[in-house]
Design a protein around this motif. Structure first.
Motif, short mmCIF file in Angstrom:
data_model
loop_
_atom_site.label_atom_id
_atom_site.label_comp_id
_atom_site.label_asym_id
_atom_site.label_seq_id
_atom_site.Cartn_x
_atom_site.Cartn_y
_atom_site.Cartn_z
N VAL A 23 0.84 -1.19 0.00
CA VAL A 23 0.00 0.00 0.00
C VAL A 23 0.88 1.24 0.00
CG1 VAL A 23 -1.73 1.31 1.28
CG2 VAL A 23 -1.88 -1.18 1.19
N LEU A 24 0.70 2.05 -1.03
CA LEU A 24 1.52 3.26 -1.15
C LEU A 24 0.83 4.46 -0.50
CD1 LEU A 24 2.62 2.94 -4.89
CD2 LEU A 24 3.89 2.25 -2.86
N ARG A 25 -0.50 4.51 -0.64
CA ARG A 25 -1.26 5.64 -0.09
C ARG A 25 -2.62 5.15 0.36
NH1 ARG A 25 0.10 8.51 -4.48
NH2 ARG A 25 -2.01 8.58 -5.28
N VAL A 26 -3.14 5.78 1.38
CA VAL A 26 -4.49 5.47 1.85
C VAL A 26 -5.29 6.76 1.83
CG1 VAL A 26 -5.87 4.66 3.80
CG2 VAL A 26 -3.67 3.59 3.33
N ASP A 27 -6.44 6.71 1.16
CA ASP A 27 -7.33 7.87 1.13
C ASP A 27 -8.50 7.59 2.07
OD1 ASP A 27 -9.16 9.84 0.65
OD2 ASP A 27 -9.34 9.45 -1.49
N LEU A 28 -8.38 8.11 3.27
CA LEU A 28 -9.37 7.79 4.30
C LEU A 28 -10.76 8.28 3.95
CD1 LEU A 28 -7.30 8.55 7.52
CD2 LEU A 28 -8.10 6.31 6.77
N SER A 29 -10.85 9.50 3.45
CA SER A 29 -12.17 10.08 3.18
C SER A 29 -12.84 9.38 2.01
CB SER A 29 -12.05 11.58 2.94
OG SER A 29 -11.12 11.82 1.92
N GLY A 30 -12.05 8.99 1.00
CA GLY A 30 -12.64 8.34 -0.17
C GLY A 30 -12.74 6.83 -0.06
N GLY A 31 -12.17 6.25 1.00
CA GLY A 31 -12.19 4.81 1.14
C GLY A 31 -11.40 4.09 0.07
N LYS A 32 -10.29 4.71 -0.33
CA LYS A 32 -9.50 4.12 -1.42
C LYS A 32 -8.05 3.94 -1.01
CE LYS A 32 -12.41 5.29 -5.14
NZ LYS A 32 -12.45 5.32 -6.58
N VAL A 33 -7.42 3.00 -1.70
CA VAL A 33 -6.00 2.79 -1.48
C VAL A 33 -5.27 2.74 -2.82
CG1 VAL A 33 -6.14 1.58 0.75
CG2 VAL A 33 -6.38 0.28 -1.36
N VAL A 34 -4.01 3.12 -2.79
CA VAL A 34 -3.15 2.97 -3.96
C VAL A 34 -2.19 1.84 -3.65
CG1 VAL A 34 -1.42 4.07 -5.43
CG2 VAL A 34 -3.34 5.40 -4.57
N VAL A 35 -2.22 0.80 -4.49
CA VAL A 35 -1.40 -0.38 -4.25
C VAL A 35 -0.33 -0.48 -5.32
CG1 VAL A 35 -1.42 -2.88 -3.91
CG2 VAL A 35 -3.42 -1.53 -3.27
N GLU A 36 0.90 -0.70 -4.88
CA GLU A 36 2.03 -0.76 -5.79
C GLU A 36 1.80 -1.83 -6.87
OE1 GLU A 36 5.73 -1.95 -3.92
OE2 GLU A 36 6.72 -0.32 -4.97
N GLY A 37 1.88 -1.45 -8.12
CA GLY A 37 1.77 -2.40 -9.22
C GLY A 37 0.35 -2.81 -9.58
N VAL A 38 -0.65 -2.26 -8.91
CA VAL A 38 -2.03 -2.63 -9.17
C VAL A 38 -2.79 -1.44 -9.75
CG1 VAL A 38 -4.22 -3.33 -8.08
CG2 VAL A 38 -2.09 -4.40 -7.38
N ASN A 39 -3.60 -1.74 -10.77
CA ASN A 39 -4.40 -0.70 -11.43
C ASN A 39 -3.53 0.39 -12.05
OD1 ASN A 39 -6.91 0.19 -12.27
ND2 ASN A 39 -7.22 1.50 -10.48
N LYS A 40 -2.50 -0.06 -12.75
CA LYS A 40 -1.59 0.90 -13.39
C LYS A 40 -2.20 1.44 -14.68
CE LYS A 40 3.06 0.45 -12.07
NZ LYS A 40 4.44 0.18 -12.46
N VAL A 41 -2.02 2.70 -14.88
CA VAL A 41 -2.46 3.30 -16.14
C VAL A 41 -1.29 4.09 -16.72
CG1 VAL A 41 -4.87 3.48 -15.50
CG2 VAL A 41 -3.32 5.37 -15.00
N TRP A 42 -1.35 4.27 -18.03
CA TRP A 42 -0.35 5.13 -18.66
C TRP A 42 -0.88 6.55 -18.66
CZ3 TRP A 42 4.42 3.72 -19.36
CH2 TRP A 42 4.72 2.38 -19.50
N LYS A 43 -0.13 7.42 -18.07
CA LYS A 43 -0.52 8.81 -18.04
C LYS A 43 0.34 9.54 -19.08
CE LYS A 43 -0.83 12.34 -14.54
NZ LYS A 43 -2.15 12.80 -14.25
N HIS A 44 -0.31 10.27 -19.93
CA HIS A 44 0.44 10.99 -20.95
C HIS A 44 0.78 12.38 -20.43
CE1 HIS A 44 -0.31 8.00 -24.12
NE2 HIS A 44 -1.32 7.72 -23.32
N VAL A 45 2.04 12.68 -20.39
CA VAL A 45 2.45 13.98 -19.86
C VAL A 45 3.07 14.85 -20.95
CG1 VAL A 45 2.69 13.35 -17.43
CG2 VAL A 45 4.56 12.89 -18.99
N HIS A 46 2.72 16.09 -20.90
CA HIS A 46 3.30 17.04 -21.85
C HIS A 46 4.68 17.46 -21.37
CE1 HIS A 46 -0.19 17.62 -24.38
NE2 HIS A 46 -0.92 17.53 -23.27
N ARG A 47 5.44 17.99 -22.26
CA ARG A 47 6.75 18.50 -21.86
C ARG A 47 6.57 19.62 -20.85
NH1 ARG A 47 10.01 16.57 -26.26
NH2 ARG A 47 8.60 16.30 -28.01
#
Ligand code: ZN
Length: 102
Positions: A23-47
């Protein structure tokens, strides 16, 4: 919420059922967690100054905490968690399967 940062959890439902991660982050108010390697998306970033190359960045997105279970460090299984009140009044999390403190 019984899951904390740095816990190891297993995804119990959805596309990534069965995968484990820290678990990398816990969002208490939203009831969500960020888990390493799970639910990965590609984010496109501009220069930008931070990312002079721009391009694609792989990033984990939060998932609902109800979709994961804490993995017990003693029996190495995803476990439901109970709470035991210790003699000094503090609380310890216990695995409901093997009763070990987590
Ligand atoms: Zn256990």
């Amino acid at each position: 919420m019984r899951i904390r940062t740095n816990d190891v959890v297993e995804v119990i439902t959805g596309d990534e059922k069965g995968s484990r991660g820290k678990v990398l982050r816990v969002d208490l108010s939203g009831g969500k967690v960020v888990v390493e390697g799970v639910n990965k998306v590609w984010k496109h970033v501009h220069r930008s100054q931070k990312n002079p190359q721009g391009g694609r960045l792989s990033k984990e997105m939060p998932i609902a905490v109800s979709n994961v279970l804490l993995v017990c460090t003693a029996c190495n299984r995803p476990a439901r968690i109970g709470v035991r009140i210790l003699a000094d009044g503090s609380k310890a999390r216990i695995c409901k399967k093997c009763k070990a403190e987590i």
